[in-house]
Design an enzyme around this catalytic site. Sequence first.
Site, PDB file in Angstrom:
ATOM      1  N   GLU A  36       3.029   5.917   0.606  1.00 36.07           N
ATOM      2  CA  GLU A  36       3.957   5.330   1.582  1.00 36.07           C
ATOM      3  C   GLU A  36       3.729   3.828   1.708  1.00 36.07           C
ATOM      4  O   GLU A  36       4.672   3.058   1.938  1.00 36.07           O
ATOM      5  CB  GLU A  36       3.833   6.023   2.946  1.00 36.07           C
ATOM      6  CG  GLU A  36       4.241   7.493   2.946  1.00 36.07           C
ATOM      7  CD  GLU A  36       3.189   8.428   2.345  1.00 36.07           C
ATOM      8  OE1 GLU A  36       2.051   7.973   2.102  1.00 36.07           O
ATOM      9  OE2 GLU A  36       3.514   9.602   2.110  1.00 36.07           O
ATOM     10  N   TYR A 104     -10.499  10.997  -5.328  1.00 32.75           N
ATOM     11  CA  TYR A 104     -10.341  10.661  -3.910  1.00 32.75           C
ATOM     12  C   TYR A 104     -11.608  10.938  -3.113  1.00 32.75           C
ATOM     13  O   TYR A 104     -12.263  11.959  -3.325  1.00 32.75           O
ATOM     14  CB  TYR A 104      -9.257  11.533  -3.279  1.00 32.75           C
ATOM     15  CG  TYR A 104      -7.882  11.402  -3.864  1.00 32.75           C
ATOM     16  CD1 TYR A 104      -7.185  10.208  -3.808  1.00 32.75           C
ATOM     17  CD2 TYR A 104      -7.256  12.510  -4.425  1.00 32.75           C
ATOM     18  CE1 TYR A 104      -5.896  10.107  -4.296  1.00 32.75           C
ATOM     19  CE2 TYR A 104      -5.970  12.416  -4.927  1.00 32.75           C
ATOM     20  CZ  TYR A 104      -5.293  11.210  -4.864  1.00 32.75           C
ATOM     21  OH  TYR A 104      -4.023  11.123  -5.346  1.00 32.75           O
ATOM     22  N   TYR A 105     -11.886  10.069  -2.162  1.00 33.04           N
ATOM     23  CA  TYR A 105     -12.878  10.342  -1.109  1.00 33.04           C
ATOM     24  C   TYR A 105     -12.151  10.107   0.192  1.00 33.04           C
ATOM     25  O   TYR A 105     -12.167   9.001   0.734  1.00 33.04           O
ATOM     26  CB  TYR A 105     -14.093   9.425  -1.253  1.00 33.04           C
ATOM     27  CG  TYR A 105     -14.873   9.728  -2.509  1.00 33.04           C
ATOM     28  CD1 TYR A 105     -15.937  10.626  -2.481  1.00 33.04           C
ATOM     29  CD2 TYR A 105     -14.496   9.181  -3.715  1.00 33.04           C
ATOM     30  CE1 TYR A 105     -16.612  10.947  -3.646  1.00 33.04           C
ATOM     31  CE2 TYR A 105     -15.162   9.499  -4.882  1.00 33.04           C
ATOM     32  CZ  TYR A 105     -16.217  10.379  -4.846  1.00 33.04           C
ATOM     33  OH  TYR A 105     -16.881  10.708  -5.993  1.00 33.04           O
ATOM     34  N   ASN A 166       5.827  14.035  -4.723  1.00 33.20           N
ATOM     35  CA  ASN A 166       4.503  13.458  -4.964  1.00 33.20           C
ATOM     36  C   ASN A 166       3.394  14.507  -4.964  1.00 33.20           C
ATOM     37  O   ASN A 166       2.456  14.466  -4.153  1.00 33.20           O
ATOM     38  CB  ASN A 166       4.205  12.411  -3.888  1.00 33.20           C
ATOM     39  CG  ASN A 166       3.975  11.036  -4.488  1.00 33.20           C
ATOM     40  OD1 ASN A 166       3.619  10.920  -5.662  1.00 33.20           O
ATOM     41  ND2 ASN A 166       4.167  10.004  -3.696  1.00 33.20           N
ATOM     42  N   GLY A 228      10.943   9.968 -16.320  1.00 33.40           N
ATOM     43  CA  GLY A 228      10.241   8.890 -17.017  1.00 33.40           C
ATOM     44  C   GLY A 228      11.166   8.016 -17.840  1.00 33.40           C
ATOM     45  O   GLY A 228      12.214   7.567 -17.362  1.00 33.40           O
ATOM     46  N   GLY A 231      14.996   8.233 -18.078  1.00 36.91           N
ATOM     47  CA  GLY A 231      15.859   7.869 -16.959  1.00 36.91           C
ATOM     48  C   GLY A 231      15.822   8.925 -15.881  1.00 36.91           C
ATOM     49  O   GLY A 231      14.835   9.654 -15.749  1.00 36.91           O
ATOM     50  N   GLY A 257       2.017   5.159  -9.180  1.00 38.59           N
ATOM     51  CA  GLY A 257       2.818   4.245  -8.351  1.00 38.59           C
ATOM     52  C   GLY A 257       4.235   4.056  -8.869  1.00 38.59           C
ATOM     53  O   GLY A 257       5.079   3.478  -8.188  1.00 38.59           O
ATOM     54  N   GLY A 259       6.525   6.341  -9.307  1.00 41.26           N
ATOM     55  CA  GLY A 259       7.435   7.123  -8.466  1.00 41.26           C
ATOM     56  C   GLY A 259       7.716   6.428  -7.139  1.00 41.26           C
ATOM     57  O   GLY A 259       8.823   6.516  -6.602  1.00 41.26           O
ATOM     58  N   ASP A 260       6.715   5.728  -6.630  1.00 37.04           N
ATOM     59  CA  ASP A 260       6.927   4.985  -5.373  1.00 37.04           C
ATOM     60  C   ASP A 260       7.882   3.821  -5.623  1.00 37.04           C
ATOM     61  O   ASP A 260       8.752   3.534  -4.799  1.00 37.04           O
ATOM     62  CB  ASP A 260       5.603   4.465  -4.821  1.00 37.04           C
ATOM     63  CG  ASP A 260       4.623   5.599  -4.549  1.00 37.04           C
ATOM     64  OD1 ASP A 260       5.091   6.708  -4.220  1.00 37.04           O
ATOM     65  OD2 ASP A 260       3.417   5.386  -4.687  1.00 37.04           O
TER      66      ASP A 260
END
Length: 317
Positions: A36, A104-105, A166, A228, A231, A257, A259-260
């Site tokens: 976000e 991730y943490y 996502n 991708g 298109g 990133g 997709g964002d």
Amino acid sequence: MADVMLVGEPLVLFYAQEYGSLAEVNHFTKGLAGAEVNVGIGLSRLGHQVSYLTKISTDEMGDYIYQALEKEQLASPYILREPTLPVGIMYKNKVKEGDPKTLYYRKGSAASKMTKADIDRIDFSQLKLVHLTGIPAALSPEFREACFYLIQQAKESGCLLTFDSNLRPSLWESEALMIQTINELAVLSDIFLPGLEEGQLLTGLTTTEEIADYYLTRGVSHVVVKNGAQGAFVKSQNQEKQLVEGFLVEKVVDTVGAGDGFAVGIIDGLLRKLSLPEAVENANAIGAIQVQHVSDNEALPTLVELQEFKENTQRGR
Ligand SMILES: O=C(O)C(=O)C[C@H](O)[C@H](O)CO
């Protein structure tokens, strides 16, 4: 007054400077991440007023995130500082091809503890659009509940809802819960933005059109299936459909990133009242810019940069 509301978790990102597995590499650059946040940065650079609701720590990493958000015009009283909980951290490796590995943490982070009460802090009166991704729903049962509440409040206030699946399987207790929850959220949205592989996993179907139809028949107004370099395929309730060609990218450096960036193009198009295919073309362009940079958001363009990219880049695979 903001047009767009985003709710999510910002992360401190350490991305590797050398190729190799995270176990081997020694040098990292610090940056900001979070789906976000990336969308917020992209919209802000295109000139939109964006609000971002989250919780971060009061320690130096929280300060870092706050300052980075300030730089992007995303800092506001919607960012609460939480003295007893940390911020989430993400590591990302550098790859010669394929998707980078992310680690991730973030369990028990300040943002992961957000609840319906945090959503009640939102002033919906001037908002036009709420954008959500599937990540917050994965972070804790209370944040998951807050996501459904956010959608309900947004709809009652007449906001458009864009939703990007996502999928982050490593954040979910089980794949079954992920699929069920993401589908429940997706069918509540006005514009749903799955990737092709995500759509296949979520529906058990194969083609972009089958996936679009799955959500259209369940009430979504428009579905844009990202594919991708090929298109994106867009189909609407009124049965209008189009495959919008992507842009030629010489070298894909980092897919995280993208997709964002794509969501930024769609939301910008909705706010500027572009046609959906025009918005999808911009979305493809921003996604193509993103994959050529290692940062999750630093390359997100201004309107002038977006225009330049479109003028100077060929369409096609
Ligand atoms: O928020 C997350 O879980 C991330 O993976 C951080 C990334 O910046 C983001 O997801 C990219 O879409």
